[in-house]
Write a protein that holds these residues in place. Structure first.
Motif, PDB file in Angstrom:
ATOM      1  N   GLY A 105      77.907  15.767  77.461  1.00 56.57           N
ATOM      2  CA  GLY A 105      76.894  14.709  77.547  1.00 56.57           C
ATOM      3  C   GLY A 105      77.478  13.314  77.446  1.00 56.57           C
ATOM      4  O   GLY A 105      77.021  12.386  78.120  1.00 56.57           O
ATOM      5  N   SER A 126      77.855  21.040  74.961  1.00 60.97           N
ATOM      6  CA  SER A 126      76.877  20.186  75.643  1.00 60.97           C
ATOM      7  C   SER A 126      76.978  18.743  75.176  1.00 60.97           C
ATOM      8  O   SER A 126      76.833  17.815  75.979  1.00 60.97           O
ATOM      9  N   GLY A 162      68.410  18.876  76.065  1.00 56.67           N
ATOM     10  CA  GLY A 162      69.530  19.776  75.774  1.00 56.67           C
ATOM     11  C   GLY A 162      69.193  20.788  74.699  1.00 56.67           C
ATOM     12  O   GLY A 162      69.554  21.967  74.805  1.00 56.67           O
ATOM     13  N   THR A 193      70.257  24.740  83.675  1.00 56.15           N
ATOM     14  CA  THR A 193      70.975  23.494  83.951  1.00 56.15           C
ATOM     15  C   THR A 193      70.347  22.744  85.122  1.00 56.15           C
ATOM     16  O   THR A 193      70.158  21.528  85.063  1.00 56.15           O
ATOM     17  N   SER A 223      69.080  24.699  75.208  1.00 57.72           N
ATOM     18  CA  SER A 223      69.892  25.631  74.420  1.00 57.72           C
ATOM     19  C   SER A 223      69.049  26.768  73.864  1.00 57.72           C
ATOM     20  O   SER A 223      69.558  27.869  73.646  1.00 57.72           O
TER      21      SER A 223
END
Length: 182
Positions: A139, A135, A43, A67, A47
């Protein structure tokens, strides 16, 4: 002397053949820590990649591309490491995992849309903070979906409690007992 054959029946206390082939699945806390390390690491890398890729295409498209790539990688890592299945995921698990990734995509897009509505030209640091927060929340939901439904490894869902199985002794009927009752 007769050749000995393998006894395929097992008592409830003996391990199944399947459990000998794959490592034991980690508990919920260990799975969550592994999920955070694997998913969080990917992640953070995602990002950083989204704003860079967004320089060449619309932000929503860049987010979708990153993604998809990160979901494929994370599903592999979660199957092998996070949830301890002992084997790579097939297409079925990839497709099941993609549903939670689609929800995460929607959450991050909505968060970024709201940020740009509130602030017309946010800085990259602000975008990173909003994206990582969205996120992280997505998550947590994704972990629950993957743990409870996708990578179950044959264990029952905690939503449906497992009833204990009590082995009952088999009655021994002799030929004489059967003959007298018939």
């Amino acid at each position: 002397m007769e050749p000995q054959t393998a006894d395929r029946t097992q008592s409830p206390s003996s391990p199944s053949l399947d459990s000998l082939d794959s490592p034991s699945a980690p508990g919920p806390l260990a799975s969550f820590v592994r999920f955070v390390v694997c998913g969080g690491g990917i992640g953070v890398l995602s990002s950083c990649a989204v704003p860079l890729v967004a320089m060449t295409m619309p932000w929503a498209v860049a987010n979708a591309v990153i993604t998809v790539a990160s979901t494929l990688l994370c599903t592999e890592l979660h199957a092998l490491f996070t949830f301890g299945t002992g084997r790579r995921p097939g297409w079925r698990r990839h497709l099941q995992s993609s549903g939670s990734a689609a929800a995460a995509y929607a959450v991050t897009c909505a968060a970024m849309f709201l940020l740009h509505v509130i602030q017309s030209a946010p800085g990259m640091l602000t975008e990173q903070a909003v994206y990582l927060t969205a996120s992280g929340l997505a998550g947590i939901g994704r972990f629950l979906v993957l743990r409870l439904f996708v990578f179950t490894n044959g264990r029952k869902s905690p939503l449906r409690p497992r009833r204990p199985v009590l082995p009952l002794p088999r009655p021994v009927l002799t030929q004489a007992a059967v003959a007298t009752t018939c």
